[in-house]
Design an enzyme around this catalytic site. Structure first.
Site, short mmCIF file in Angstrom:
data_model
loop_
_atom_site.label_atom_id
_atom_site.label_comp_id
_atom_site.label_asym_id
_atom_site.label_seq_id
_atom_site.Cartn_x
_atom_site.Cartn_y
_atom_site.Cartn_z
N GLU A 27 17.24 -21.16 -48.07
CA GLU A 27 15.84 -20.86 -48.39
C GLU A 27 15.71 -20.65 -49.89
O GLU A 27 16.63 -20.16 -50.54
CB GLU A 27 15.39 -19.60 -47.62
CG GLU A 27 13.95 -19.20 -47.94
CD GLU A 27 13.38 -18.15 -46.98
OE1 GLU A 27 14.12 -17.66 -46.10
OE2 GLU A 27 12.18 -17.84 -47.12
N ASN A 72 10.26 -17.57 -44.69
CA ASN A 72 8.96 -17.06 -45.09
C ASN A 72 8.39 -17.81 -46.29
O ASN A 72 7.19 -17.98 -46.44
CB ASN A 72 9.07 -15.56 -45.44
CG ASN A 72 9.47 -14.72 -44.24
OD1 ASN A 72 9.33 -15.15 -43.10
ND2 ASN A 72 9.97 -13.52 -44.48
N ASN A 172 7.15 -21.57 -39.84
CA ASN A 172 8.17 -20.52 -39.70
C ASN A 172 7.54 -19.21 -39.25
O ASN A 172 6.56 -18.76 -39.85
CB ASN A 172 8.86 -20.30 -41.06
CG ASN A 172 9.87 -19.17 -41.01
OD1 ASN A 172 10.92 -19.31 -40.40
ND2 ASN A 172 9.55 -18.04 -41.64
N GLU A 173 8.09 -18.63 -38.18
CA GLU A 173 7.68 -17.29 -37.72
C GLU A 173 6.17 -17.08 -37.78
O GLU A 173 5.68 -16.10 -38.34
CB GLU A 173 8.41 -16.21 -38.52
CG GLU A 173 9.90 -16.25 -38.32
CD GLU A 173 10.66 -15.06 -38.91
OE1 GLU A 173 10.08 -14.29 -39.68
OE2 GLU A 173 11.86 -14.92 -38.59
N TYR A 244 18.44 -11.20 -35.66
CA TYR A 244 19.35 -10.50 -36.58
C TYR A 244 19.70 -9.15 -35.96
O TYR A 244 18.85 -8.52 -35.35
CB TYR A 244 18.66 -10.24 -37.93
CG TYR A 244 18.27 -11.48 -38.69
CD1 TYR A 244 19.21 -12.19 -39.45
CD2 TYR A 244 16.96 -11.97 -38.67
CE1 TYR A 244 18.85 -13.32 -40.16
CE2 TYR A 244 16.60 -13.10 -39.38
CZ TYR A 244 17.55 -13.77 -40.12
OH TYR A 244 17.19 -14.90 -40.83
N GLU A 292 17.60 -19.10 -36.92
CA GLU A 292 18.01 -18.01 -37.82
C GLU A 292 18.78 -17.01 -36.97
O GLU A 292 18.23 -16.47 -36.01
CB GLU A 292 16.81 -17.32 -38.46
CG GLU A 292 16.10 -18.16 -39.50
CD GLU A 292 15.01 -17.39 -40.24
OE1 GLU A 292 15.13 -16.16 -40.40
OE2 GLU A 292 14.04 -18.04 -40.66
N GLN A 352 21.89 -16.82 -43.98
CA GLN A 352 21.71 -18.12 -44.60
C GLN A 352 23.07 -18.62 -45.09
O GLN A 352 24.06 -18.12 -44.58
CB GLN A 352 20.69 -17.99 -45.72
CG GLN A 352 19.31 -17.53 -45.17
CD GLN A 352 18.17 -17.60 -46.18
OE1 GLN A 352 18.31 -18.06 -47.30
NE2 GLN A 352 16.99 -17.12 -45.78
O1 AHR Z 1 16.34 -15.31 -43.46
C1 AHR Z 1 15.52 -14.36 -44.09
C2 AHR Z 1 14.11 -14.32 -43.53
O2 AHR Z 1 14.15 -13.83 -42.21
C3 AHR Z 1 13.40 -15.65 -43.37
O3 AHR Z 1 12.77 -16.05 -44.53
C4 AHR Z 1 12.42 -15.38 -42.29
O4 AHR Z 1 12.10 -16.52 -41.56
C5 AHR Z 1 13.06 -14.29 -41.46
O5 AHR Z 1 12.19 -13.24 -41.22
#
Ligand code: AHR
Length: 499
Positions: A27, A72, A172-173, A244, A292, A352
């Protein structure tokens, strides 16, 4: 000694393993691009300004696909800013991360880097502040052979051949209030459907990923997937999942159990896809893109401070989690979970790749090194190919604060085309080794066996530029004569059996 038993049979297969489950993510955030993959003037930089030391570490990961350019970031991004002569590209404020994007690395540069890394590009279009028209435009620019305004512009900008990007994320999201241009499920489903249609009319060889909930903690988790899929099911190929985990309360057993949450997340989203399939009497199956996933929590406070001190900077050290040994164990458990769901998870991107919650770290002007989490990903990507075998596993169990019946040993297995079998196993017990009895009768004799172990006595041990090999896998003697292997307390194990 803890006990577990694993039965494998070459005819009991979950699914072929899609190699894209070993994908990654770059990113325009922090130092992932600038001073991460790209640093002109670095002693190892190539003619395009890409760091050779980083590329070498990336190549060793065998990354088949890299998601780009966000995240994001993408929800405020104009792709046209990232093409053409570098000196004419605008510097833009990125509202997602409160930084300034110089657009020095753009679409052509990233595609060239991915080629050098041996990876395909998974490109995310902006469906936050932009819409289907701009999304189909970039497909034409990137993939059309020539003879139209946008494809000819690509040729003029130096790429005679199409960039041939096969995999596209529809935003994205988009459920997240933190997202520029966030949407309700219905709004998003409609826009995603129209974007998918127009993108595929431009190039019918592409596949597209619709945004699922950004996490299971979203209040709309579940209803979002259902409502948006009702609008776009027929035109999308995958639904995204993001996950995450953290260990902020230093409860390691609970932390290591969180891969069970990933498993139920995957199964729930697959069920919702199938519910919509049923409602639509469709023959088509929508699969999952876990685009992710990782551990993320170490850098939260540091990032808050940094944003206060230096808003709108470029290449700030954001999201620079320094991963420890227990993080590597959870990453191994997440990989096991992905392999065990290989029938539905066809794409997965560790988030990432460099510096930003990443397996690879760099120092500007200095070295590049592998974090602890690099190792399970590397080993799974190298050996977890072929088909995912159904692991019939019995293990002692324990309870943690948030989870019950957590297996002490978790395992997955892959069989390659040449008949070799690789078992990935984690012993979650922090104090005792586990004896894993492997029943592999149906395979006949193996001529070779190798067992590597990732273990450290200190759960918080890390790798640094000065000590890059503090946590890394080592070979241990293996004797499968009795079909038993010992998994040390708190360990990630790779047992490779060759014909
Ligand atoms: O990977 C970091 C961020 O986590 C990304 O930009 C977003 O998609 C997620 O919230």
């Amino acid at each position: 000694m803890r006990k577990a038993r694993l039965v494998l049979d070459k005819d009991y297969v979950i699914s072929a393993i899609d190699k894209r489950i070993y994908g990654s993510f770059v990113e325009h955030l922090g130092r992932c691009v600038y001073t991460g993959i790209y640093e002109p003037g670095h002693p190892t930089a190539d003619e395009d300004g890409f760091r050779g030391d980083v590329l070498e570490l990336v190549k060793r990961l065998n990354v088949p696909v890299v998601r780009y350019p966000g995240g994001n970031f993408v929800s405020g991004f104009k792709w046209e800013d990232s093409i053409g002569p570098k000196e004419l590209r605008p510097r833009r404020l990125d509202l997602a991360w409160k930084t300034t994007e110089p657009n020095e690395v753009g679409l052509h540069e990233f595609a060239a880097w991915a080629k050098k890394a041996g990876a395909g590009v998974m490109y995310a279009v902006n469906l936050g502040t932009r819409g289907p028209a701009e999304a189909r435009d970039i497909v034409e620019y990137a993939n059309h052979r020539g003879g139209s305004y946008l494809s000819d512009l690509r040729v003029k900008n130096g790429a005679k051949d199409p960039l041939d990007i096969k995999l596209w994320c529809l935003g994205n999201e988009m459920d997240g209030p933190w997202q520029m241009g966030s949407k309700t499920a219905f709004e998003y489903g409609r826009i995603a459907n129209e974007a998918a249609k127009m993108m595929k009319w431009t190039d019918d060889s592409i596949e597209v990923v619709a945004c699922g909930s950004s996490s299971t903690e979203m209040p709309t988790f579940g209803s979002w997937e259902h409502a948006m899929l009702r609008e776009c099911y027929d035109n999308v190929d995958y639904v995204s999942l993001h996950r995450y985990y953290g260990n902020p309360h230093n409860d390691t057993p609970d932390f290591l159990a969180s891969s069970m949450n990933l498993d139920s997340f995957i199964r729930t989203v697959a069920s919702i896809c199938d519910a919509v399939k049923g409602e639509k009497r469709s023959k088509k199956q929508v699969n999952l893109s876990l685009d992710e996933w990782n551990v993320w929590y170490h850098s939260h406070e540091q990032d808050r401070q940094l944003h206060k001190r230096e808003p709108w900077g470029s290449a700030l050290p954001l999201l620079e989690d320094v991963y420890n040994f227990e993080d590597a164990l959870l990453v191994g458990l997440m990989l096991i979970t992905i392999l065990k769901n290989a029938d539905r998870v066809k794409i997965a991107c560790m988030a990432q790749l460099v510096n930003v919650i990443a397996p690879i770290m760099t120092r500007p002007g200095g070295g590049a090194w592998a974090q602890t989490i690099y190792w399970p990903l590397k080993q799974a990507s190298e050996l977890g190919r072929g088909v995912s075998l159904l692991p019939q596993l019995t293990s002692e169990k324990f309870d943690t604060k948030h989870y019950t019946d957590v297996p002490v040993v978790d395992a997955a297995a892959a069989m390659a085309d040449d008949g070799s079998v690789t078992i990935f196993a984690v012993n979650r017990d922090l104090g005792e080794p586990a004896e894993l009895t492997c029943d592999l009768r149906a395979f006949g004799a193996f001529s070779g066996a190798r067992h590597t172990v990732l273990h450290h006595d200190d759960m918080k041990a890390v790798n640094t530029e000065q000590d890059p090999d503090n946590v890394r896998p080592v070979d241990v003697p293996v004797d499968l004569g009795e079909g038993r292997v010992i998994l040390p307390a708190a360990s990630w194990n790779v047992i490779r059996l060759t014909k």
